[in-house]
Write a protein that holds these residues in place. Structure first.
Motif, PDB file in Angstrom:
ATOM      1  N   VAL A 170      11.028   2.650  -3.328  1.00 28.63           N
ATOM      2  CA  VAL A 170      11.581   1.292  -3.264  1.00 28.63           C
ATOM      3  C   VAL A 170      12.946   1.263  -3.949  1.00 28.63           C
ATOM      4  O   VAL A 170      13.215   2.124  -4.783  1.00 28.63           O
TER       5      VAL A 170
ATOM      6  N   ARG B 156      12.805  -0.815  -0.479  1.00 32.36           N
ATOM      7  CA  ARG B 156      12.667  -0.434   0.921  1.00 32.36           C
ATOM      8  C   ARG B 156      13.149  -1.511   1.865  1.00 32.36           C
ATOM      9  O   ARG B 156      13.245  -1.275   3.075  1.00 32.36           O
ATOM     10  N   ILE B 157      13.322  -2.719   1.348  1.00 30.59           N
ATOM     11  CA  ILE B 157      13.722  -3.819   2.220  1.00 30.59           C
ATOM     12  C   ILE B 157      14.857  -4.605   1.565  1.00 30.59           C
ATOM     13  O   ILE B 157      14.947  -4.658   0.334  1.00 30.59           O
TER      14      ILE B 157
ATOM     15  N   ILE C 194      11.081   1.715   5.332  1.00 31.85           N
ATOM     16  CA  ILE C 194       9.711   1.876   4.834  1.00 31.85           C
ATOM     17  C   ILE C 194       9.321   3.353   4.877  1.00 31.85           C
ATOM     18  O   ILE C 194       8.643   3.848   3.978  1.00 31.85           O
TER      19      ILE C 194
ATOM     20  N   GLN D 142       4.998   4.442   6.127  1.00 36.26           N
ATOM     21  CA  GLN D 142       3.789   4.474   5.313  1.00 36.26           C
ATOM     22  C   GLN D 142       2.613   4.031   6.180  1.00 36.26           C
ATOM     23  O   GLN D 142       2.659   2.978   6.806  1.00 36.26           O
TER      24      GLN D 142
ATOM     25  N   GLY E 243       7.114  -3.761   1.941  1.00 31.17           N
ATOM     26  CA  GLY E 243       8.322  -3.754   1.123  1.00 31.17           C
ATOM     27  C   GLY E 243       8.011  -3.839  -0.358  1.00 31.17           C
ATOM     28  O   GLY E 243       8.758  -3.321  -1.184  1.00 31.17           O
ATOM     29  N   CYS E 244       6.894  -4.482  -0.717  1.00 28.55           N
ATOM     30  CA  CYS E 244       6.622  -4.805  -2.124  1.00 28.55           C
ATOM     31  C   CYS E 244       5.741  -3.777  -2.805  1.00 28.55           C
ATOM     32  O   CYS E 244       5.151  -4.065  -3.845  1.00 28.55           O
ATOM     33  N   VAL E 245       5.656  -2.583  -2.238  1.00 30.75           N
ATOM     34  CA  VAL E 245       4.701  -1.605  -2.768  1.00 30.75           C
ATOM     35  C   VAL E 245       5.038  -1.153  -4.192  1.00 30.75           C
ATOM     36  O   VAL E 245       6.187  -1.137  -4.603  1.00 30.75           O
TER      37      VAL E 245
ATOM     38  N   MET F  59       0.804   3.999  -2.673  1.00 35.14           N
ATOM     39  CA  MET F  59       1.785   2.918  -2.710  1.00 35.14           C
ATOM     40  C   MET F  59       1.052   1.660  -2.251  1.00 35.14           C
ATOM     41  O   MET F  59       0.742   1.518  -1.068  1.00 35.14           O
ATOM     42  N   LEU F  60       0.770   0.756  -3.193  1.00 35.67           N
ATOM     43  CA  LEU F  60      -0.018  -0.432  -2.864  1.00 35.67           C
ATOM     44  C   LEU F  60       0.867  -1.660  -2.758  1.00 35.67           C
ATOM     45  O   LEU F  60       1.785  -1.847  -3.562  1.00 35.67           O
TER      46      LEU F  60
END
Lengths: 318, 246
Positions: A56, A58-59, A70, A73, B218-220, B228-229
């Motif tokens: 990250v 990532r966005i 991303i 994943q 995106g928020c992982v 990666m959660l």
């Protein structure tokens, strides 16, 4: 009002599908609407082995759009088949799986695994992801490589129709489209994201950890519309249009330029119930614009200088 | 939207919205998207639930960018599309003492919880803040809560704060549950002391989020076993032992 469309042997209740990578495994959205109402459910890109994706951030949000990196994943094809697919309403709505692999051979293996599942209606081949170092992109930019992947997936997919998802990051998308059609693809979907980047002037760093990413959202709709228009004129197989679709008018625009169906992507991030609202509003939008069936307007874009009102024209015919 | 109030400056906003029909647990959040946004800004914005009463849903927001700035200037009676409650909140063992560690805006998810907790005398709060205390809703918390606040305006203050953080965590560790929310550096220091003291702690993390429903990835956040959660569905509250904070 008939919203049904026939798409490479599949019958969809309506032309609105989810776009891969923006709709999770479908179940994430079941709180916000009835998944059976979708034309088809296209799930997150699956690889043979689970992938952790990129670091990250990532966005990043951009004007009327966003960039993502991303890095595909996903939980892997086997876990999807075991844990997610049984929970989807695949007997009521076609479930399309999106495939990602790093070699032609691996694409074949994945197609073999997914293509024999009764719950899988079609395979969508991702030869256009800009966010992974191997595979994806390089297949989508070279007509011969794109054709090789298509042939391999077709060979292993059993009776399942094969959709090939095209990249806009090419000199002429029609060249790739024709190569993929000749290699046996049953359908095309386009466009994937446009390569892009964003920079933070204060930190002097890229806003994505991966430096570059893929641009999506309403900002790219005009690009998508043009490419779908161009491709529809040179191929004989059905085309699924996507790229920035947010409203019912957007859906009708893509069908007017020749698309059989559409996918809604980044708009799912604006509101998780947006796609359901869009499907609900489609019949009304059709009657408002004087459309009885979608077949009637597919590719019916008026490009002559004679810009007659459709109603007026109907009267002239009579 | 029902109304808006400022605290300390125009950059700290209490947003009052019509109360939704659901109940939420502390630490859960909502997604907000004013209808007037059209296509830009594209994403909704996530905010933790500050307080929910029969009269209103209240969010405590600091203006830090374009979205929050637009929210601040939203018309008083304008329509804001909201969905939630989202994510996993704090588990609150009401019979046990609590140590709340809040950094700045990290106070937000604890306000309603502290006000309705049946045993406020069992709550200890350590609050770290960079801006003046007048910006934060500390005064409205029940008087029986043992509150301690520390102002950090210099690098030395930060070192002092880290020391007090360590001390409080170490002393409290055998007694009950620690709940923490704040900026990433604050959580990182807190997590280190929590692990050293072998304390039981839950951390609420803030990440950049697009969809809020687990789809955009995106928020992982990285876990100790390399997963990666998504913060939005697996968090925002996690067990302190679970996370790798970067």
């Amino acid at each position: 009002m008939d919203t049904r469309v026939e798409l490479g042997g599949l019958i969809l209740k309506n032309p609105v599908m989810s776009a891969s990578g923006t709709f999770g495994y479908g179940l994430e959205f079941s709180l916000y609407g009835d998944l059976q109402e979708l034309g088809a459910i296209v799930v997150k890109g699956l690889s043979l082995k689970p992938r952790a994706g990129n670091p990250v951030p990532r966005i990043v949000e951009t004007p009327c759009g966003m960039l993502n990196a991303i890095g595909l994943q996903n939980i892997g094809a086997e876990r999807f088949l075991r844990d997610k697919l049984p929970l989807l309403p695949w007997d009521r709505t076609p479930v399309v799986v999106n495939l990602y692999a790093q070699s032609v051979q691996e694409f074949g293996q994945l197609a073999g695994l997914l293509g024999r599942e009764p719950g899988v209606a079609a395979l969508e081949v991702n030869i256009s992801c800009p966010n992974v170092r191997h595979g994806g992109f390089q297949f989508g930019q070279d007509p011969a490589a794109a054709a090789a992947v298509t042939r391999e997936v077709k060979k292993n997919s059993g009776s399942r129709p094969v959709i090939v998802k095209l990249s806009p990051n090419v000199t002429d998308v029609r060249t790739i489209a024709k190569a993929v059609q000749d290699a046996g693809a049953d359908m095309l979907s386009l466009i994937n994201t446009l390569g892009g980047m964003a920079v933070d002037v204060h930190s002097r760093k890229p806003r994505l950890a991966g430096i570059t990413g893929g641009l999506s959202g309403p900002a790219i709709k005009p690009v998508a519309l043009k490419m779908v228009y161009q491709v529809c004129r040179v191929v004989d197989i059905p085309v699924i249009g996507l790229g920035g679709i947010c409203t019912v008018d957007d859906v009708l625009e893509f069908i007017l330029v020749g698309a059989h169906a559409v996918q809604v992507g980044t708009a799912n991030f604006m509101r998780p119930d947006l796609i359901f609202d869009l499907i609900r509003d489609l019949p009304e939008a059709m009657s408002r614009t004087g459309i009885v069936s979608l077949d009637e307007i597919r590719g019916a874009l008026e490009t002559s200088s004679d810009r007659m009102d459709p109603l007026e024209k109907m009267q002239n015919i009579r | 939207m029902l109304g808006m109030a400022w605290a300390g400056s125009r950059d700290f906003v209490h947003l009052y919205l019509e109360p939704p029909g659901w109940e939420a647990s502390p630490g859960q959040f909502v997604m907000l998207r004013p209808s007037a946004w059209g296509f830009d800004p594209l994403w909704p914005r996530p905010f933790s639930i500050c307080e929910k009463t029969p009269e209103y849903l209240r969010l405590f927001i600091q203006v830090v960018g374009r979205g929050t700035s637009l929210l601040r200037s939203a018309a008083p009676d304008s329509e804001i599309v909201l969905w939630g409650p989202l994510g996993k909140g704090f588990r609150i063992p009401v019979q046990h003492p609590l140590l709340i560690l809040a950094g700045g805006m990290g106070i937000a998810p604890f306000v309603g919880m502290c006000k309705t907790h049946p045993h406020p005398e069992r709550i200890n709060l350590l609050f770290g803040h960079r801006l003046g205390l007048e910006h934060y809703p500390l005064d409205e918390l029940p008087g029986k809560i043992r509150k301690e606040s520390m102002h950090q305006s210099t690098p030395e203050d930060l070192v002092d704060f880290s020391g007090v953080l360590q001390e409080r965590i170490r002393d409290f560790a055998p007694r009950g549950e620690i709940l923490a929310c704040g900026p990433m550096p604050f959580l990182r220091v807190g997590q280190r002391h929590v692990l050293e003291s072998n304390a039981r702690a839950q951390l609420s993390v803030e990440t950049r989020m697009a969809c809020g429903v687990g789809a955009c990835l995106g928020c992982v956040i990285k876990t100790r076993n390399g997963e990666m959660l998504q913060t939005c569905v697996h968090g925002p509250v996690f067990d302190a032992r679970e996370l790798v904070l970067q």
